[in-house]
Every structure is written in C-alpha cells, then in structure tokens.
Design a protein around this motif. Structure first.
Motif, PDB file in Angstrom:
ATOM      1  N   ASP A 134      -8.827  -0.381   2.292  1.00  0.00           N
ATOM      2  CA  ASP A 134      -8.359  -0.142   0.931  1.00  0.00           C
ATOM      3  C   ASP A 134      -9.430  -0.531  -0.082  1.00  0.00           C
ATOM      4  OD1 ASP A 134      -5.920   0.426  -0.871  1.00  0.00           O
ATOM      5  OD2 ASP A 134      -6.596  -1.541  -1.557  1.00  0.00           O
TER       6      ASP A 134
ATOM      7  N   VAL B  23      -8.467   5.112   1.856  1.00  0.00           N
ATOM      8  CA  VAL B  23      -7.015   4.961   1.912  1.00  0.00           C
ATOM      9  C   VAL B  23      -6.422   5.702   3.098  1.00  0.00           C
ATOM     10  CG1 VAL B  23      -6.777   4.552  -0.551  1.00  0.00           C
ATOM     11  CG2 VAL B  23      -6.724   6.896   0.305  1.00  0.00           C
ATOM     12  N   GLU B  24      -7.049   6.798   3.501  1.00  0.00           N
ATOM     13  CA  GLU B  24      -6.543   7.552   4.653  1.00  0.00           C
ATOM     14  C   GLU B  24      -6.646   6.707   5.926  1.00  0.00           C
ATOM     15  OE1 GLU B  24      -8.141   9.879   1.410  1.00  0.00           O
ATOM     16  OE2 GLU B  24      -9.209   8.623   2.859  1.00  0.00           O
TER      17      GLU B  24
ATOM     18  N   MET C   7     -11.960   2.084  -0.523  1.00  0.00           N
ATOM     19  CA  MET C   7     -11.358   3.345  -0.971  1.00  0.00           C
ATOM     20  C   MET C   7     -11.144   4.328   0.178  1.00  0.00           C
ATOM     21  SD  MET C   7     -10.897   2.611  -4.083  1.00  0.00           S
ATOM     22  CE  MET C   7     -10.338   4.193  -4.736  1.00  0.00           C
TER      23      MET C   7
ATOM     24  N   TYR D 140       0.949   4.533  -2.571  1.00  0.00           N
ATOM     25  CA  TYR D 140       0.924   5.940  -2.151  1.00  0.00           C
ATOM     26  C   TYR D 140       2.073   6.731  -2.756  1.00  0.00           C
ATOM     27  CZ  TYR D 140      -2.351   4.461   1.517  1.00  0.00           C
ATOM     28  OH  TYR D 140      -3.408   3.964   2.213  1.00  0.00           O
TER      29      TYR D 140
ATOM     30  N   ALA E 211      -6.767   3.416   6.015  1.00  0.00           N
ATOM     31  CA  ALA E 211      -5.837   2.295   5.883  1.00  0.00           C
ATOM     32  C   ALA E 211      -4.426   2.717   6.310  1.00  0.00           C
ATOM     33  CB  ALA E 211      -5.828   1.783   4.449  1.00  0.00           C
ATOM     34  N   ALA E 212      -4.032   3.922   5.898  1.00  0.00           N
ATOM     35  CA  ALA E 212      -2.724   4.442   6.301  1.00  0.00           C
ATOM     36  C   ALA E 212      -2.665   4.654   7.804  1.00  0.00           C
ATOM     37  CB  ALA E 212      -2.436   5.740   5.566  1.00  0.00           C
TER      38      ALA E 212
ATOM     39  N   MET F 218      -1.706  -6.064  -3.429  1.00  0.00           N
ATOM     40  CA  MET F 218      -1.802  -4.606  -3.497  1.00  0.00           C
ATOM     41  C   MET F 218      -1.220  -4.051  -4.796  1.00  0.00           C
ATOM     42  SD  MET F 218      -3.413  -3.590  -0.811  1.00  0.00           S
ATOM     43  CE  MET F 218      -3.113  -1.849  -1.035  1.00  0.00           C
TER      44      MET F 218
ATOM     45  N   MET G 215       0.829  -1.199   0.000  1.00  0.00           N
ATOM     46  CA  MET G 215       0.000   0.000   0.000  1.00  0.00           C
ATOM     47  C   MET G 215       0.873   1.261   0.000  1.00  0.00           C
ATOM     48  SD  MET G 215      -3.034   0.913   2.686  1.00  0.00           S
ATOM     49  CE  MET G 215      -1.846   1.015   4.036  1.00  0.00           C
TER      50      MET G 215
END
Length: 531
Positions: free
Chosen positions: A496, A501-502, A499, A115, A504-505, A213, A111
């Motif tokens: 993820d 993604v923030e 969607m 990014y 997930a991070a 990924m 991931m």
C-alpha cells in the motif's frame, strides 16, 4: 568413603511439567513485561504523558473505541438473537458468513474501506458521491468490521447454551414476550454482555491496522505508538504509550475475572421453541443480509482489485498482479507465515493444553498461580507485547529470528486456547486420577489414553485458533519482523505504501484463502477424530 550406590532423586513427570511451564512463562511473559514497565521510569517516557499529541490521541482513541464498541456489541446482540430467537433458515451458514472477517488482518479491513468508499472507491464512483471515509467515521466502520465477529460469537454461544425451559413456563403463565426478554434474557446475558463490551473495547483501542489506513489526521494511541517506534525509533515514547494501552486491557481483564468469579448464571441446555411470526422473521432476515453484505464487502473489493490492470484507472481483468507480487517475495513471506502458523499451532496447543491440565487437574498453589498467569496474558495487547519483546530480547541470539515471532504469537494468543482446554478438562470426572492411581496406572498413561482422547476435539479447535490468528496478526510482530522472516500480513502495508494496491489486495485474498483452507482441514480432522 562416600557411598556411590546412593539412589539419585528423579523428578516426576508433573514436577518436570511445572518447572518447564514456570521457566517458559518467566522468560516469555513476566520478564519482557517487567522490563517494559521498568523502562517507564526513564524521564523521556514520563514526559510523553504531558505532550499535546498524546492527549489528542488518547481522546481520539477513547471516542472511536466507545462508538465502535457500542455499534459492534449492539449489532452482535441483534444478530445473535436473530439466529437463536427466530425461524430464519440456514442458521449455521449465517453464523459462518458473519465470522468471515476474522480470516483477514485488520489492516485489510481498512484497505477494503478505501477501495469501496475512498475518493476513487468502487461505491463512491458508482454512486457519484464524494463522501470522506478518512477520520473518525472510517475508524468506526473499520472497527465494526473486525470487532463484530468475536463479539457475535461470544453472545451467540451464550444464547445457544441457555436453558429455555424457563421460557416455556413463562408462556404457560401468560407472561408477555417483552417482559420475558427484560426479566429472563437480559439478566442471563448480563455477564456475557459485560465481558463482550470490555473485550470489544480493548480490541478496538489497541488496533492500529484500521486507523493507519483510514484514520487520516485523526490520530489514535496505537498509531502514535507505531509511528514513534517504527518511524522515529523513539522507544521512550513507545513505552509510555504502550503502558497507556495496557490499562484498558487490565481493566477489562479484572472486570471479566470478577464477574466470572461470581458464578455462572447459565442454565442447562434446553433448546427454545420459537413460535411463528412472519414479520419478526422477515426483519431478522433483512438484518442478517445487511450485516453480511457489509462484512463481506471488503472481500468482494479484494477479489475485484486484485485482478485488474490498474485500480481504478484500468479495470481490465488480468493475472499479472500475481507475477508482480511474486517478484516482491509474496511466496517467501507466505511460507514464513505458514511456518509460523503451523509451529505455533502445534507448540501452542501442546503448551496451553499442558498448562490447562496442570492448573485444572493438579492440586496446590502452583496450579492456581499458573491459571492466573495464563489468563493474564489476555490483558497484554499484541502491539505492547511486541515492543516488550523487542526491548527485552534485543542483543540475544533469539532476536531477529523466526523463533521470536513464533514465541510472541504463542504468548499473544495463548489465553483463549488455554481456557478452551481448561474448561474441557474441568468437565471430566474429578476422580479419574485417583482411579488411575488405585489401579497402578501412571499419570502419563492416563494423560495419553484418557485425557487427550477425551479432549481431542478441543485440541483441534485450539490449533485452529492459533493458526488463523497467526496468519492475520500484524500487531504482535510489527516491531520484531525483519525482511528475511517477515509474515505475509505485513506485506499489505508495504504494498500500500508503494501504491501497489492491486498486490496488496491480492495478499489479502491469499491470507483469506489460506485460512479458509486451514479451517476446512481442521474441521475434517476433528470430524475424523470424532468418528
């Protein structure tokens, strides 16, 4: 009339330990794996080997694993030589930085590459390029991120504990440095290099986190297995692919076993005196900086993406992602992971230490058989072990509980802590038990008053190993976790997919911070015990 005063036979402590260990390994290791292998006899499983998808995935897995292994081991050797054969300052700090990727899941590395180098990646946008991260190149880069640290540690430890008096003699005899490297260093590193190569190859070919990924259309065996079992509920295909994934692990295990059985070429520890060379030290410094930047880049990306409004559209800083992640249960899944990690740390350290004591200090065939079973667990990839557990324990009271996640993690990470304890216990005086028996001291008191204190530092390292790996693993638990007991690492792929993604991070950062805090606590405990 029968004599009611006849004495009742009692099991000794060692006999009870042997029985408990035998039952544990029979239920937790042997039975699930045998059940998996027996399922291979079904026609549906055998047909998988002749499908085009299997052939393609097998070829892709071999190619990506060979490339990733070559790159990872070469750079790991270069980094280990730099830290042991140059005058680069802050060696301990560099060693810590180079192993930081071990504190996050492999799926997070994939991931992080998205990014950084995806179509809307931070580096891609900054440089204005359109380089494609998906496919073979992405898998190899991701494999390097998560396989480099263990490869580096294996070679770094080998070089740190080399007796370098032979180099002093070579210098006196006027043997050139290149010849010293070819005739002394490389032969000394032969066995560690073989072990590192096979361990790295196995680690890469059995991982599905990075390929899922950044693999794109470049399918690998691990991803195909995951898709067949989770996506299509096709257990026959999963079993066939799982058996295929076991084969390289078994080969690695056998080769490592044979090379170690030939004896140890390690010399007694004697530090190497490194001469001055500005050019060599500068080149080493450049190598370490480049490696460190690459290895920590996903962590840097997480720290940015986790705290922006909408990546990559609105990069305004915000803390709202914490609330969003909490709404989806991040705190509950984090608590699940903490419970699993702490429980496995305590139970795993206790069981693996006990097994090591029985195999290292007790005489007889049981100890040798136990040792073989313990080290054999390293030949079972996590994703295969998880499938074996799912098939064997389904329908039992254990299935679907947090208990099965604890058991599978304990078995999955058992071999390395066991070997830590086994090696530590073998270093203690072989006559301690005999002395205790002569003095009338029970074995239980010898264990508690002598052996445990003498190996307390090793026990802390074992517990730390279990904890960190339980926090980052996804392969061993992917087939067994449900919504109520899901570990935090599995939430990364869920976010993820949605969607988010923030979020997930953010989860990746939470796992990283948790593991860093745990390592600090374990180090403090170890330091306290040492005093």
């Amino acid at each position: 009339m029968a004599n009611s005063n006849k004495p009742v036979a009692r099991l000794s402590g060692m006999s009870a330990a042997r029985i408990l260990l035998a039952v544990f390994f029979a239920v937790a290791v042997i039975a699930p794996v045998v059940a998996l292998l027996l399922h291979l006899a079904s026609p549906g499983a055998l047909e998988v080997f002749s499908t085009p998808a299997f052939a393609t995935s097998l070829g892709n897995s071999v190619v990506s694993s060979l490339l990733g292994t070559a790159l990872s081991v070469a750079l790991a050797l270069a980094a280990a030589l730099t830290l042991t054969r140059t005058n680069v300052p802050l060696r301990n700090a560099w060693a810590i930085v180079l192993t930081l990727p071990m504190l996050i899941p492999s799926i997070a590395h994939g991931m992080g590459l998205v990014y950084l180098f995806g179509s809307n990646g931070i580096v891609t946008n900054f440089l204005g390029t359109s380089w494609n991260i998906y496919g073979l190149q992405g898998i190899v880069m991701g494999a390097l991120l998560y396989s480099f640290p263990p490869a580096f540690l294996m070679l770094y430890d080998a070089l740190r504990y080399e007796n370098c008096q032979v180099y002093d003699a070579a210098d006196i005899m006027g043997i050139p440095k290149a010849s010293q490297f070819a005739r002394i260093t490389l032969p000394y590193l032969a066995r560690p290099l073989v072990s590192t190569v096979f361990a790295t190859f196995t680690l890469i070919i059995t991982d599905y986190g990075v390929p899922i990924m950044v693999g794109g259309k470049y399918s690998t065996l691990s991803v195909l297995m995951y898709q067949e079992v989770i996506g299509r509920l096709n257990f026959d295909s999963g079993v066939a692919i799982g058996v295929a994934l076991i084969l390289p692990a078994i080969v690695a295990f056998v080769v490592d076993l044979l090379t170690n059985a030939q004896g140890n070429l390690a010399f007694s520890v004697h530090p190497k005196r490194v001469g001055k060379s500005a050019g060599r030290d500068a080149a080493g410094w450049v190598l370490l900086v480049a490696l460190a930047l690459f290895l920590v880049s996903p962590l840097a990306a997480f720290s940015v993406v986790a705290f922006v409004v909408k990546y990559p559209i609105t990069m305004t800083p915000t803390l709202a992602n914490i609330d969003r992640a909490l709404v989806f249960g991040m705190d509950e899944y984090w608590l699940n992971s903490i419970v699993i990690a702490i429980t496995v740390s305590v139970l795993g350290a206790a069981v693996s230490w006990l097994a090591a004591y029985v195999s290292a200090r007790a005489q007889g065939g049981f100890g040798r058989a136990l040792h073989l079973v313990c080290i054999t667990t390293m030949a079972i990839p996590g994703i295969v072990l998880g499938l074996a557990y799912m098939m064997f324990f389904k329908g039992t009271p254990l299935y679907g509980t947090i208990g099965i996640l604890i058991m599978v993690n304990l078995v999955h990470f058992f071999a390395s802590p066991y070997l830590m304890a086994y090696n530590a216990l073998n270093k203690l005086n072989a006559s301690l038990e005999a002395v205790g028996q002569t003095l009338g001291i029970p074995r239980r008191r010898m264990i508690l008053d002598v052996f445990v204190p003498q190996t307390s530092g090793t026990i802390i390292e074992m517990a730390s190993y279990f904890f960190v790996n339980c926090m980052v693993t996804i392969s061993a638990v992917a087939f067994l976790a449900n919504v109520s007991h899901m570990p935090l690492a599995l939430l990364i792929s869920d976010f993820d997919t949605q969607m988010l993604v923030e979020c997930a991070a953010l989860v990746s950062m939470v796992i990283f911070v948790t593991n860093v805090a745990a390592k600090v606590v374990f180090a403090a405990v170890k330091r306290t015990l040492a005093k």
